[in-house]
Write a protein that holds these residues in place. Structure first.
Motif, mmCIF file in Angstrom:
data_model
loop_
_atom_site.group_PDB
_atom_site.id
_atom_site.type_symbol
_atom_site.label_atom_id
_atom_site.label_comp_id
_atom_site.label_asym_id
_atom_site.label_seq_id
_atom_site.Cartn_x
_atom_site.Cartn_y
_atom_site.Cartn_z
ATOM 1 N N LEU A 215 17.048 32.154 51.799
ATOM 2 C CA LEU A 215 17.739 32.330 52.025
ATOM 3 C C LEU A 215 18.778 31.239 52.602
ATOM 4 O O LEU A 215 20.115 30.958 52.297
ATOM 5 C CB LEU A 215 17.889 33.317 53.732
ATOM 6 C CG LEU A 215 17.115 34.518 52.865
ATOM 7 C CD1 LEU A 215 16.645 35.186 54.104
ATOM 8 C CD2 LEU A 215 18.550 35.852 52.761
ATOM 9 N N ALA A 216 18.415 30.067 53.238
ATOM 10 C CA ALA A 216 19.276 28.795 53.456
ATOM 11 C C ALA A 216 19.492 28.527 52.245
ATOM 12 O O ALA A 216 20.749 27.711 53.099
ATOM 13 C CB ALA A 216 18.104 28.088 53.966
ATOM 14 N N ALA A 217 18.735 28.463 51.522
ATOM 15 C CA ALA A 217 19.267 27.718 50.370
ATOM 16 C C ALA A 217 20.169 28.185 49.225
ATOM 17 O O ALA A 217 21.192 26.894 48.786
ATOM 18 C CB ALA A 217 18.060 27.399 49.426
ATOM 19 N N VAL A 218 20.610 29.878 49.666
ATOM 20 C CA VAL A 218 21.576 30.351 49.234
ATOM 21 C C VAL A 218 22.942 30.532 49.750
ATOM 22 O O VAL A 218 23.761 31.767 50.188
ATOM 23 C CB VAL A 218 21.358 31.537 48.727
ATOM 24 C CG1 VAL A 218 20.565 31.217 48.012
ATOM 25 C CG2 VAL A 218 20.960 32.100 49.606
ATOM 26 N N GLY A 219 22.432 29.988 50.811
ATOM 27 C CA GLY A 219 23.707 29.708 52.231
ATOM 28 C C GLY A 219 23.931 30.459 53.066
ATOM 29 O O GLY A 219 25.320 30.888 54.346
ATOM 30 N N LEU A 220 22.417 31.238 53.769
ATOM 31 C CA LEU A 220 22.813 32.024 54.317
ATOM 32 C C LEU A 220 21.541 32.026 55.953
ATOM 33 O O LEU A 220 21.015 33.499 55.728
ATOM 34 C CB LEU A 220 21.970 33.711 53.297
ATOM 35 C CG LEU A 220 23.492 33.797 52.693
ATOM 36 C CD1 LEU A 220 22.971 35.221 52.143
ATOM 37 C CD2 LEU A 220 24.662 34.520 53.565
ATOM 38 N N GLY A 221 21.110 31.055 55.995
ATOM 39 C CA GLY A 221 20.862 30.672 56.724
ATOM 40 C C GLY A 221 20.778 30.822 58.469
ATOM 41 O O GLY A 221 21.922 31.277 58.659
#
Length: 216
Positions: free
Chosen positions: A118-124
């Motif tokens: 999730l963090a890797a797709v900008g939703l951290g």
């Protein structure tokens, strides 16, 4: 890794695919382009075993998909494939973290990687949010994280950047490349975007007469 042999498919008397044959090698990232309605999404669904061809075969590691019963085909998709489809198919009653962790849990793997994806797709930091709180572009990124989380051997992506702004799309494409390279996975991406296709190792154009390789 993946071979298509004389695939044919029609809907309502209209021939969508006819005599289509092609071989995809393990580890390569392939973009498929073509006019709307030519059968690009249909082809992905057939490769995934979500739709059956009227004729021909899909071979995965030399094994015909048609030889698998429903349970075996489901296990193959669950363990070896990742999907990014235009409809997202994010489950509304699950949190973002639960949505992304689902492939890991179904495969009996620990869910720890879900949060980092999730963090890797900008939703951290949004692990506990629900899909209703997200925009269309954010839902697409959840679907991308879910498709990558279990490191599939084959990634199938239908317009994976269709709802994203150019800067975010570029970051997502870089992530797809990095993740598939790290695991040695193959990827087939359907796209209308020439910028997205330029990230691929090969670009194929789907026409009524089959898949044709192009340089642009």
């Amino acid at each position: 890794m993946l071979e298509l042999v004389n695939l044919g498919k029609s809907y309502g008397g209209r021939q969508v695919l006819s005599g289509l044959s092609h071989r995809f090698e393990a580890g390569e990232f392939v973009a498929i382009m073509g006019e709307s309605g030519v059968g690009k999404s249909t082809l992905l669904n057939i490769i995934a075993g979500l739709d059956a061809p009227d004729s021909g075969q899909v071979l995965v590691d030399g094994q015909p998909m048609s030889a698998l019963d429903d349970d075996a085909a489901t296990r193959l998709r669950r363990s070896r494939m990742g999907f990014i489809f235009q409809a997202f198919h994010v489950l509304p009653h699950l949190t973002l973290l639960q949505n992304v962790a689902l492939p890991l849990l179904l495969n009996g793997e620990p869910p720890a990687r879900a949060s980092s994806m999730l963090a890797a797709v900008g939703l951290g930091g949004r692990d506990n949010d629900f899909p209703r709180q997200l925009s269309g572009g954010e839902l697409q990124r959840v679907a991308i994280a879910r498709a990558l989380v279990h490191r599939p051997a084959l990634l199938l992506a239908d317009e994976p950047t269709g709802n994203l702004d150019p800067e975010t799309a570029d970051g997502i494409l870089q992530l797809l490349r990095a993740e598939t390279r790290a695991s040695g996975a193959g990827a087939i991406m359907v796209t209308h975007s020439h910028a997205a296709a330029a990230m691929a190792d090969r670009i194929l154009v789907l026409t009524r007469s089959g898949l044709k390789e192009t340089t642009s």
